[in-house]
Design a protein around this motif. Structure first.
Motif, PDB file in Angstrom:
ATOM      1  N   PHE A 220       0.833  -1.207   0.000  1.00  0.00           N
ATOM      2  CA  PHE A 220       0.000   0.000   0.000  1.00  0.00           C
ATOM      3  C   PHE A 220       0.867   1.257   0.000  1.00  0.00           C
ATOM      4  N   VAL A 221       1.942   1.246   0.756  1.00  0.00           N
ATOM      5  CA  VAL A 221       2.835   2.407   0.793  1.00  0.00           C
ATOM      6  C   VAL A 221       3.431   2.654  -0.589  1.00  0.00           C
ATOM      7  N   ASP A 222       3.808   1.602  -1.285  1.00  0.00           N
ATOM      8  CA  ASP A 222       4.411   1.751  -2.610  1.00  0.00           C
ATOM      9  C   ASP A 222       3.403   2.119  -3.690  1.00  0.00           C
ATOM     10  N   HIS A 223       2.142   1.667  -3.573  1.00  0.00           N
ATOM     11  CA  HIS A 223       1.164   1.843  -4.643  1.00  0.00           C
ATOM     12  C   HIS A 223      -0.024   2.733  -4.291  1.00  0.00           C
ATOM     13  N   SER A 224      -0.129   3.170  -3.054  1.00  0.00           N
ATOM     14  CA  SER A 224      -1.262   3.983  -2.567  1.00  0.00           C
ATOM     15  C   SER A 224      -2.602   3.295  -2.794  1.00  0.00           C
ATOM     16  N   SER A 225      -2.572   1.982  -2.895  1.00  0.00           N
ATOM     17  CA  SER A 225      -3.787   1.208  -3.137  1.00  0.00           C
ATOM     18  C   SER A 225      -3.455  -0.256  -2.898  1.00  0.00           C
ATOM     19  N   TYR A 226      -4.494  -1.033  -2.610  1.00  0.00           N
ATOM     20  CA  TYR A 226      -4.308  -2.478  -2.507  1.00  0.00           C
ATOM     21  C   TYR A 226      -4.692  -3.176  -3.804  1.00  0.00           C
ATOM     22  N   ALA A 227      -5.251  -2.453  -4.742  1.00  0.00           N
ATOM     23  CA  ALA A 227      -5.695  -3.045  -6.003  1.00  0.00           C
ATOM     24  C   ALA A 227      -4.520  -3.702  -6.717  1.00  0.00           C
ATOM     25  N   GLY A 228      -4.743  -4.884  -7.229  1.00  0.00           N
ATOM     26  CA  GLY A 228      -3.703  -5.610  -7.946  1.00  0.00           C
ATOM     27  C   GLY A 228      -2.797  -6.440  -7.060  1.00  0.00           C
TER      28      GLY A 228
END
Length: 125
Positions: free
Chosen positions: A63-71
């Protein structure tokens, strides 16, 4: 008359002691059976918690790296964030704002839903 009283009191005492022994033994056996049945369930729950904790840390890193849990997938978490994740970990319902990870131990599924949940038995995903 005194000898008869002593014999009767002795027999009554023996009956009480014998009955107490039998009742105590029965209660002890039931308690041991109940405890023995609950140990595998508690062990499975403890194993589930210890296996899901690293997955939660990896998911938060994702989440920190992508700002989302999607994928997010279990394979991606294992290859990028924690190679030691338990092999039975599954990521379900990874959306932009939440996720669910689960593992099956002893034919019982344990899951952790979102970042605020707790590990619980049952299919929470």
């Amino acid at each position: 008359m005194r000898l008869t009283n002593v014999v009767l009191v002795g027999l009554a005492l023996a009956a009480l002691i014998g009955g107490a022994y039998l009742v105590g033994r029965r209660v002890n056996d039931d308690a041991i059976d109940a405890l023995t049945a609950s140990i595998p369930a508690e062990a499975a729950a403890a194993t589930a918690v210890s296996n899901l904790q690293p997955a939660l840390f990896a998911a938060n890193s994702y989440f920190v790296d992508h700002s989302s849990y999607a994928g997010m997938t279990a394979e991606l978490l294992r290859s990028t964030y924690d190679a030691g994740l338990a092999p039975g970990i599954k990521v379900e319902d990874a959306t932009a704002s939440g996720f669910c990870v689960e593992i099956t131990i002893n034919e019982q599924t344990f899951s952790y839903l979102d970042r605020k949940g707790t590990v619980a038995p049952g299919n929470g995903c």
